[in-house]
Design a protein around this motif. Structure first.
Motif, PDB file in Angstrom:
ATOM      1  N   ILE A  84       0.844  -1.187   0.000  1.00 29.18           N
ATOM      2  CA  ILE A  84       0.000   0.000   0.000  1.00 29.18           C
ATOM      3  C   ILE A  84       0.884   1.244   0.000  1.00 29.18           C
ATOM      4  N   GLY A  85       0.539   2.203  -0.851  1.00 25.52           N
ATOM      5  CA  GLY A  85       1.215   3.496  -0.871  1.00 25.52           C
ATOM      6  C   GLY A  85       0.189   4.607  -0.779  1.00 25.52           C
ATOM      7  N   ARG A  87      -0.443   8.659  -1.392  1.00 28.43           N
ATOM      8  CA  ARG A  87       0.072   9.866  -2.042  1.00 28.43           C
ATOM      9  C   ARG A  87      -0.887  11.022  -1.784  1.00 28.43           C
ATOM     10  N   MET A  88      -0.319  12.191  -1.569  1.00 22.32           N
ATOM     11  CA  MET A  88      -1.136  13.391  -1.415  1.00 22.32           C
ATOM     12  C   MET A  88      -1.469  13.925  -2.806  1.00 22.32           C
ATOM     13  N   GLU A  89      -2.768  14.034  -3.095  1.00 20.54           N
ATOM     14  CA  GLU A  89      -3.204  14.489  -4.408  1.00 20.54           C
ATOM     15  C   GLU A  89      -4.229  15.608  -4.264  1.00 20.54           C
ATOM     16  N   GLN A  90      -4.296  16.428  -5.296  1.00 17.93           N
ATOM     17  CA  GLN A  90      -5.226  17.551  -5.269  1.00 17.93           C
ATOM     18  C   GLN A  90      -6.654  17.084  -5.536  1.00 17.93           C
ATOM     19  N   ALA A  91      -7.582  17.688  -4.813  1.00 18.64           N
ATOM     20  CA  ALA A  91      -9.001  17.408  -4.998  1.00 18.64           C
ATOM     21  C   ALA A  91      -9.770  18.720  -4.903  1.00 18.64           C
ATOM     22  N   LYS A  92     -10.980  18.719  -5.446  1.00 21.78           N
ATOM     23  CA  LYS A  92     -11.813  19.921  -5.415  1.00 21.78           C
ATOM     24  C   LYS A  92     -13.126  19.634  -4.706  1.00 21.78           C
ATOM     25  N   ARG A  93     -13.541  20.590  -3.889  1.00 21.99           N
ATOM     26  CA  ARG A  93     -14.831  20.494  -3.222  1.00 21.99           C
ATOM     27  C   ARG A  93     -15.344  21.909  -2.965  1.00 21.99           C
ATOM     28  N   PRO A 101      -5.143  12.593   1.193  1.00 25.11           N
ATOM     29  CA  PRO A 101      -4.399  11.347   0.986  1.00 25.11           C
ATOM     30  C   PRO A 101      -5.173  10.385   0.089  1.00 25.11           C
ATOM     31  N   LYS A 102      -4.476   9.824  -0.878  1.00 27.51           N
ATOM     32  CA  LYS A 102      -5.071   8.857  -1.799  1.00 27.51           C
ATOM     33  C   LYS A 102      -4.367   7.520  -1.614  1.00 27.51           C
ATOM     34  N   TRP A 103      -5.147   6.468  -1.357  1.00 35.70           N
ATOM     35  CA  TRP A 103      -4.588   5.142  -1.130  1.00 35.70           C
ATOM     36  C   TRP A 103      -4.487   4.376  -2.445  1.00 35.70           C
TER      37      TRP A 103
END
Length: 286
Positions: A84-85, A87-93, A101-103
Protein backbone atom coordinates in the motif's frame (compact mmCIF):
# COMPACT_ATOMS: atom_id res chain seq x y z
CA UNK A 1 27.58 -5.43 25.00
CA UNK A 2 24.15 -6.82 24.15
CA UNK A 3 22.95 -9.97 25.85
CA UNK A 4 22.16 -12.91 23.61
CA UNK A 5 19.10 -14.95 24.60
CA UNK A 6 18.11 -18.12 22.80
CA UNK A 7 14.64 -19.61 22.89
CA UNK A 8 12.73 -22.45 21.26
CA UNK A 9 9.24 -22.44 19.72
CA UNK A 10 7.49 -25.38 21.37
CA UNK A 11 3.96 -24.62 20.21
CA UNK A 12 2.75 -26.52 17.13
CA UNK A 13 0.82 -24.61 14.45
CA UNK A 14 -2.70 -23.83 15.67
CA UNK A 15 -5.68 -25.45 13.96
CA UNK A 16 -8.05 -22.78 15.27
CA UNK A 17 -8.81 -19.37 13.80
CA UNK A 18 -10.55 -16.22 14.96
CA UNK A 19 -11.93 -15.24 11.55
CA UNK A 20 -12.02 -16.70 8.06
CA UNK A 21 -11.68 -14.68 4.86
CA UNK A 22 -12.84 -16.43 1.71
CA UNK A 23 -12.90 -15.65 -1.99
CA UNK A 24 -9.56 -16.69 -3.44
CA UNK A 25 -9.31 -19.82 -5.56
CA UNK A 26 -6.16 -21.82 -4.79
CA UNK A 27 -3.13 -20.47 -2.90
CA UNK A 28 -2.75 -17.02 -1.31
CA UNK A 29 0.82 -15.90 -2.00
CA UNK A 30 1.04 -12.63 -0.08
CA UNK A 31 -0.81 -10.60 2.53
CA UNK A 32 -0.51 -7.24 4.27
CA UNK A 33 -2.47 -5.70 7.13
CA UNK A 34 -3.13 -1.95 7.07
CA UNK A 35 -5.14 0.36 9.27
CA UNK A 36 -6.22 3.94 8.64
CA UNK A 37 -5.54 5.21 12.16
CA UNK A 38 -3.16 7.90 10.89
CA UNK A 39 -5.94 9.53 8.90
CA UNK A 40 -9.05 8.63 10.90
CA UNK A 41 -7.74 8.49 14.47
CA UNK A 42 -7.65 5.42 16.70
CA UNK A 43 -11.34 5.69 17.66
CA UNK A 44 -12.50 5.55 14.03
CA UNK A 45 -9.91 3.37 12.35
CA UNK A 46 -10.70 0.35 10.21
CA UNK A 47 -8.22 -2.46 9.74
CA UNK A 48 -7.89 -3.91 6.25
CA UNK A 49 -6.34 -7.14 4.99
CA UNK A 50 -5.03 -7.17 1.41
CA UNK A 51 -4.22 -10.49 -0.24
CA UNK A 52 -2.82 -11.64 -3.59
CA UNK A 53 -3.10 -15.12 -5.03
CA UNK A 54 -2.55 -17.73 -7.70
CA UNK A 55 -5.96 -16.84 -9.13
CA UNK A 56 -4.42 -13.61 -10.56
CA UNK A 57 -6.53 -11.52 -8.15
CA UNK A 58 -5.90 -9.22 -5.21
CA UNK A 59 -8.60 -8.69 -2.60
CA UNK A 60 -9.32 -6.25 0.21
CA UNK A 61 -11.13 -7.46 3.33
CA UNK A 62 -12.50 -5.68 6.37
CA UNK A 63 -10.50 -7.34 9.15
CA UNK A 64 -13.27 -6.93 11.73
CA UNK A 65 -16.17 -8.30 9.67
CA UNK A 66 -14.46 -10.49 7.06
CA UNK A 67 -16.37 -8.70 4.29
CA UNK A 68 -14.60 -8.53 0.92
CA UNK A 69 -14.61 -4.83 0.07
CA UNK A 70 -12.88 -4.89 -3.33
CA UNK A 71 -11.46 -7.26 -5.93
CA UNK A 72 -8.54 -6.10 -8.07
CA UNK A 73 -8.65 -7.92 -11.40
CA UNK A 74 -6.33 -7.42 -14.36
CA UNK A 75 -3.10 -9.39 -13.97
CA UNK A 76 -2.50 -12.16 -16.49
CA UNK A 77 -0.77 -14.43 -13.97
CA UNK A 78 -0.01 -15.06 -10.29
CA UNK A 79 0.38 -12.17 -7.85
CA UNK A 80 3.49 -12.61 -5.72
CA UNK A 81 3.72 -9.34 -3.77
CA UNK A 82 1.69 -6.30 -2.81
CA UNK A 83 2.11 -3.01 -0.99
CA UNK A 84 0.00 0.00 0.00
CA UNK A 85 1.22 3.50 -0.87
CA UNK A 86 -0.41 6.77 0.15
CA UNK A 87 0.07 9.87 -2.04
CA UNK A 88 -1.14 13.39 -1.41
CA UNK A 89 -3.20 14.49 -4.41
CA UNK A 90 -5.23 17.55 -5.27
CA UNK A 91 -9.00 17.41 -5.00
CA UNK A 92 -11.81 19.92 -5.42
CA UNK A 93 -14.83 20.49 -3.22
CA UNK A 94 -17.17 23.51 -3.26
CA UNK A 95 -14.88 25.23 -5.78
CA UNK A 96 -11.94 24.92 -3.39
CA UNK A 97 -8.75 23.01 -4.16
CA UNK A 98 -7.05 21.09 -1.39
CA UNK A 99 -4.80 18.07 -0.87
CA UNK A 100 -6.04 14.76 0.47
CA UNK A 101 -4.40 11.35 0.99
CA UNK A 102 -5.07 8.86 -1.80
CA UNK A 103 -4.59 5.14 -1.13
CA UNK A 104 -3.09 2.96 -3.86
CA UNK A 105 -2.41 -0.76 -3.96
CA UNK A 106 0.69 -1.93 -5.86
CA UNK A 107 0.84 -5.56 -7.00
CA UNK A 108 3.77 -7.46 -8.53
CA UNK A 109 3.09 -10.47 -10.72
CA UNK A 110 4.48 -13.43 -12.61
CA UNK A 111 3.23 -11.60 -15.74
CA UNK A 112 6.29 -9.27 -15.32
CA UNK A 113 4.25 -6.16 -14.50
CA UNK A 114 3.41 -4.02 -11.50
CA UNK A 115 -0.10 -2.60 -11.36
CA UNK A 116 -1.32 0.39 -9.37
CA UNK A 117 -4.92 0.24 -8.17
CA UNK A 118 -7.27 2.77 -6.63
CA UNK A 119 -7.98 1.08 -3.29
CA UNK A 120 -11.48 2.54 -2.91
CA UNK A 121 -12.82 1.78 -6.41
CA UNK A 122 -10.80 -1.29 -7.42
CA UNK A 123 -9.85 0.38 -10.71
CA UNK A 124 -6.39 -0.19 -12.20
CA UNK A 125 -4.96 3.28 -12.78
CA UNK A 126 -1.54 2.32 -14.14
CA UNK A 127 0.34 -0.69 -15.51
CA UNK A 128 4.14 -0.65 -15.27
CA UNK A 129 5.71 -2.85 -17.95
CA UNK A 130 9.14 -2.63 -16.23
CA UNK A 131 11.14 -2.36 -19.45
CA UNK A 132 14.46 -0.59 -19.81
CA UNK A 133 17.22 0.16 -22.31
CA UNK A 134 17.41 2.25 -25.47
CA UNK A 135 17.31 -0.61 -27.99
CA UNK A 136 13.94 -1.80 -29.31
CA UNK A 137 12.64 -4.27 -28.26
CA UNK A 138 13.51 -3.10 -24.76
CA UNK A 139 14.67 -5.47 -22.02
CA UNK A 140 12.12 -6.79 -19.52
CA UNK A 141 12.99 -6.91 -15.84
CA UNK A 142 11.15 -10.23 -15.54
CA UNK A 143 8.89 -11.84 -12.96
CA UNK A 144 8.13 -9.49 -10.05
CA UNK A 145 8.74 -11.38 -6.82
CA UNK A 146 8.76 -8.47 -4.36
CA UNK A 147 7.50 -4.89 -4.50
CA UNK A 148 7.88 -1.82 -2.27
CA UNK A 149 6.92 1.82 -2.76
CA UNK A 150 8.21 5.11 -1.36
CA UNK A 151 7.48 8.67 -2.46
CA UNK A 152 7.86 8.75 -6.28
CA UNK A 153 9.53 5.35 -6.70
CA UNK A 154 8.36 1.75 -6.83
CA UNK A 155 10.96 -0.92 -6.10
CA UNK A 156 11.01 -4.44 -7.52
CA UNK A 157 12.97 -7.65 -7.00
CA UNK A 158 13.23 -10.16 -9.84
CA UNK A 159 14.76 -13.66 -10.20
CA UNK A 160 17.99 -12.22 -11.64
CA UNK A 161 18.83 -11.03 -8.07
CA UNK A 162 18.52 -7.37 -9.04
CA UNK A 163 16.85 -4.64 -7.00
CA UNK A 164 15.41 -1.93 -9.25
CA UNK A 165 13.71 1.42 -8.65
CA UNK A 166 11.20 2.77 -11.17
CA UNK A 167 9.64 6.22 -11.49
CA UNK A 168 5.97 6.17 -10.56
CA UNK A 169 5.06 8.88 -13.07
CA UNK A 170 6.49 7.39 -16.28
CA UNK A 171 7.55 3.85 -15.30
CA UNK A 172 11.15 4.40 -16.41
CA UNK A 173 14.08 2.78 -14.64
CA UNK A 174 15.65 5.11 -12.06
CA UNK A 175 18.41 2.91 -10.64
CA UNK A 176 19.35 -0.74 -10.13
CA UNK A 177 21.62 -2.69 -7.77
CA UNK A 178 22.85 -6.27 -8.06
CA UNK A 179 25.18 -6.80 -5.10
CA UNK A 180 23.47 -9.91 -3.70
CA UNK A 181 24.98 -13.24 -4.76
CA UNK A 182 21.91 -15.28 -3.79
CA UNK A 183 18.19 -14.94 -4.34
CA UNK A 184 16.69 -11.79 -2.79
CA UNK A 185 14.00 -13.00 -0.41
CA UNK A 186 12.93 -9.87 1.47
CA UNK A 187 12.40 -6.17 0.71
CA UNK A 188 11.22 -3.46 3.11
CA UNK A 189 11.50 0.29 3.54
CA UNK A 190 12.16 1.72 6.98
CA UNK A 191 10.55 5.14 7.36
CA UNK A 192 12.32 8.13 8.88
CA UNK A 193 12.34 7.86 12.66
CA UNK A 194 12.82 10.49 15.36
CA UNK A 195 14.13 9.73 18.84
CA UNK A 196 13.99 12.41 21.52
CA UNK A 197 16.65 12.62 24.21
CA UNK A 198 17.13 15.14 26.98
CA UNK A 199 19.48 17.14 24.79
CA UNK A 200 18.39 16.63 21.19
CA UNK A 201 16.13 15.02 18.62
CA UNK A 202 17.92 12.30 16.65
CA UNK A 203 16.55 11.72 13.15
CA UNK A 204 17.21 8.42 11.40
CA UNK A 205 16.72 8.74 7.62
CA UNK A 206 14.70 6.41 5.43
CA UNK A 207 16.49 3.21 4.44
CA UNK A 208 15.70 0.33 2.08
CA UNK A 209 16.45 -3.19 3.31
CA UNK A 210 16.93 -6.42 1.35
CA UNK A 211 17.80 -9.90 2.57
CA UNK A 212 19.06 -12.90 0.66
CA UNK A 213 19.90 -16.57 0.69
CA UNK A 214 23.52 -15.37 0.55
CA UNK A 215 23.10 -14.78 4.34
CA UNK A 216 23.30 -11.01 4.18
CA UNK A 217 21.04 -8.05 4.78
CA UNK A 218 21.91 -5.04 2.65
CA UNK A 219 20.82 -1.49 3.34
CA UNK A 220 20.37 1.04 0.54
CA UNK A 221 19.70 4.75 0.15
CA UNK A 222 16.13 4.72 -1.27
CA UNK A 223 16.47 7.70 -3.62
CA UNK A 224 19.75 6.73 -5.31
CA UNK A 225 20.40 3.04 -4.60
CA UNK A 226 23.69 3.91 -2.96
CA UNK A 227 24.79 1.02 -0.68
CA UNK A 228 25.02 2.06 2.97
CA UNK A 229 26.09 -1.08 4.84
CA UNK A 230 26.02 -4.88 4.78
CA UNK A 231 25.06 -7.10 7.71
CA UNK A 232 26.49 -10.61 7.46
CA UNK A 233 25.06 -13.57 9.36
CA UNK A 234 26.74 -16.88 10.13
CA UNK A 235 23.45 -18.74 9.77
CA UNK A 236 21.33 -20.70 7.36
CA UNK A 237 19.99 -18.82 4.30
CA UNK A 238 17.82 -15.80 5.15
CA UNK A 239 14.25 -16.07 3.86
CA UNK A 240 12.57 -12.94 5.28
CA UNK A 241 13.06 -9.78 7.30
CA UNK A 242 11.12 -7.21 9.29
CA UNK A 243 12.66 -3.89 10.30
CA UNK A 244 10.92 -1.51 12.69
CA UNK A 245 11.24 2.26 12.58
CA UNK A 246 13.01 2.16 15.96
CA UNK A 247 15.87 0.15 14.42
CA UNK A 248 14.95 -3.34 15.61
CA UNK A 249 15.64 -5.90 12.86
CA UNK A 250 14.22 -9.43 12.68
CA UNK A 251 15.43 -11.96 10.13
CA UNK A 252 14.17 -15.45 9.42
CA UNK A 253 17.26 -17.59 8.91
CA UNK A 254 16.45 -21.22 8.27
CA UNK A 255 14.33 -22.36 11.21
CA UNK A 256 15.39 -19.44 13.43
CA UNK A 257 14.26 -15.87 14.03
CA UNK A 258 17.13 -13.54 14.89
CA UNK A 259 16.37 -10.22 16.60
CA UNK A 260 19.30 -7.88 16.06
CA UNK A 261 20.49 -4.28 15.81
CA UNK A 262 19.88 -2.89 12.31
CA UNK A 263 23.02 -0.73 12.47
CA UNK A 264 25.55 -3.37 13.50
CA UNK A 265 23.80 -6.72 13.05
CA UNK A 266 24.60 -7.64 16.66
CA UNK A 267 22.19 -10.31 17.91
CA UNK A 268 19.93 -9.41 20.83
CA UNK A 269 17.84 -12.59 20.91
CA UNK A 270 17.31 -15.63 18.74
CA UNK A 271 14.48 -18.15 18.61
CA UNK A 272 14.42 -21.55 16.94
CA UNK A 273 11.35 -23.26 15.53
CA UNK A 274 10.90 -27.01 15.52
CA UNK A 275 8.39 -26.84 12.70
CA UNK A 276 10.40 -25.90 9.63
CA UNK A 277 11.86 -22.83 7.94
CA UNK A 278 10.69 -19.33 8.85
CA UNK A 279 9.36 -17.75 5.64
CA UNK A 280 7.65 -14.67 7.10
CA UNK A 281 8.25 -12.53 10.19
CA UNK A 282 6.44 -9.52 11.67
CA UNK A 283 6.86 -7.38 14.79
CA UNK A 284 4.21 -4.99 16.10
CA UNK A 285 6.60 -3.13 18.39
CA UNK A 286 5.88 -5.11 21.53
Amino acid sequence: MEETITGVFDHPPSQEYVAKFTGHINTINCMIVVDDAKEAGEAFKTTYIFTGGYDHLARCFNAETGECLAVYKGHASFIFSLKIGIRMEQAKRNNETYEEPKWYLYTGSFDTTVRRWDVSTGACVCVYALEYGDVVPRLSAGIVQLVEVHKDLVYTVTPDRVLRAWNLDDGELNWEANAHTGAITGLQLREMHETETVYEVIRTPEELYTCSTDRTVRIWEPATGEPKRVLRFDTQPIYCLCVRNDGALFVGAGSSIIYCNSETGATVRSYTSRYGAVKSVFSDGE
